[in-house]
Design a protein around this motif. Structure first.
Motif, PDB file in Angstrom:
ATOM      1  N   GLU A 139       0.844  -1.191   0.000  1.00 37.03           N
ATOM      2  CA  GLU A 139       0.000   0.000   0.000  1.00 37.03           C
ATOM      3  C   GLU A 139       0.882   1.246   0.000  1.00 37.03           C
ATOM      4  N   TYR A 140       0.473   2.226  -0.807  1.00 40.46           N
ATOM      5  CA  TYR A 140       1.246   3.471  -0.869  1.00 40.46           C
ATOM      6  C   TYR A 140       0.962   4.265   0.418  1.00 40.46           C
ATOM      7  N   PRO A 141       1.976   4.579   1.208  1.00 37.79           N
ATOM      8  CA  PRO A 141       1.729   5.308   2.453  1.00 37.79           C
ATOM      9  C   PRO A 141       1.137   6.683   2.174  1.00 37.79           C
ATOM     10  N   ARG A 146       1.420  12.289   0.169  1.00 35.83           N
ATOM     11  CA  ARG A 146       1.221  13.743   0.319  1.00 35.83           C
ATOM     12  C   ARG A 146       2.516  14.512   0.070  1.00 35.83           C
ATOM     13  N   SER A 147       3.614  13.938   0.470  1.00 36.85           N
ATOM     14  CA  SER A 147       4.895  14.629   0.271  1.00 36.85           C
ATOM     15  C   SER A 147       5.511  14.334  -1.087  1.00 36.85           C
ATOM     16  N   ASP A 178       8.850   5.747   5.180  1.00 41.19           N
ATOM     17  CA  ASP A 178       7.498   5.228   4.982  1.00 41.19           C
ATOM     18  C   ASP A 178       7.474   4.214   3.844  1.00 41.19           C
ATOM     19  N   LEU A 179       8.154   4.496   2.741  1.00 41.13           N
ATOM     20  CA  LEU A 179       8.195   3.562   1.621  1.00 41.13           C
ATOM     21  C   LEU A 179       8.945   2.280   2.005  1.00 41.13           C
ATOM     22  N   PHE A 212       7.882   2.238  -6.063  1.00 44.16           N
ATOM     23  CA  PHE A 212       6.806   3.148  -5.657  1.00 44.16           C
ATOM     24  C   PHE A 212       6.831   4.330  -6.616  1.00 44.16           C
ATOM     25  N   LYS A 213       5.783   4.397  -7.460  1.00 42.42           N
ATOM     26  CA  LYS A 213       5.689   5.493  -8.422  1.00 42.42           C
ATOM     27  C   LYS A 213       4.255   6.030  -8.398  1.00 42.42           C
ATOM     28  N   MET A 214       4.157   7.322  -8.412  1.00 45.55           N
ATOM     29  CA  MET A 214       2.846   7.957  -8.394  1.00 45.55           C
ATOM     30  C   MET A 214       2.394   8.186  -9.834  1.00 45.55           C
TER      31      MET A 214
END
Length: 215
Positions: A139-141, A146-147, A178-179, A212-214
């Motif tokens: 899950e993406y924290p 947000r940051s 977090d990641l 982890f990529k947005m």
């Protein structure tokens, strides 16, 4: 009225100064002559020690021998002299120490192997392989989202012979705690095809990347 008494006459004897000076000179001359005579007639050897002849010692008086009463000075009996054989060191023979026997080195225990569980497919080599469909995505924290944190986490997994992870840790960080934490928690839920050796399932380790990529 009483008749006046006649005054008693007073006589004062005074020596002339010349007589006193002559007496002092005579006393000084006499004292000087006394000192000259005493100095000339003193004995220089009065305090000189008499030398002794070389090679001859003064005779010494021998001390009296102690009285032999048969008892010790304190009234206790003196111990009897020990025999000469008692004073000699004696050699005591002892049994030789047994020769130590070197212990055999313990054999190295072989790596634990286990037969493959029913329905579990073994990996083609000695590296565990993730089972498709049993690798839930992390899950993406929200805080990292947000940051705007992104990155790749390398996770090292030690897998048992049953295909279940026994140890999960970060091999390379992404720059966001977090990641990293989310990646470790996700890989703990994964299942793997265990490594094999000679057809038997064995423990192994593998490193998997988590991106982890947005979007």
């Amino acid at each position: 009225m009483s008749a006046p008494q006649p005054h008693e006459p007073h006589f004062t004897f005074r020596l002339p100064r010349t007589a006193l000076r002559n007496a002092a000179i005579a006393f000084g001359v006499g004292l000087l002559l006394f000192l000259i005579v005493w100095w000339a007639g003193r004995d220089d050897g009065f305090y000189t020690a008499q030398p002794t002849l070389p090679g001859k010692a003064a005779p010494l008086e021998a001390l009296p021998e102690p009285l032999s009463t048969g008892d010790g000075a304190s009234g206790m009996e003196e111990p009897a002299p020990r025999a000469a054989s008692d004073e000699r060191p004696q050699l005591v023979e002892e049994k030789p120490m047994p020769t130590p026997v070197p212990e055999a080195a313990a054999p190295t225990p072989p790596e634990p192997t286990a037969p493959a569980a029913p329905g579990v497919t073994l990996a083609p080599g000695d590296v565990p392989v993730p089972i498709p469909g049993q690798t839930p995505a992390p899950e993406y924290p929200p805080a990292a989202m947000r940051s705007g944190d992104q990155g790749t986490v390398l996770v090292r997994v030690e897998v048992g012979a049953d295909g279940v992870p026994t140890s999960v840790e970060v091999a390379q960080r992404s720059g966001s705690r977090d990641l990293d934490r989310a990646a470790v928690n996700a890989v703990r839920q994964w299942r793997f095809q265990p490594a094999q050796r000679d057809g038997q399932a064995v423990a192994g380790a593998v490193t998997v990347p988590i991106d982890f990529k947005m979007r």
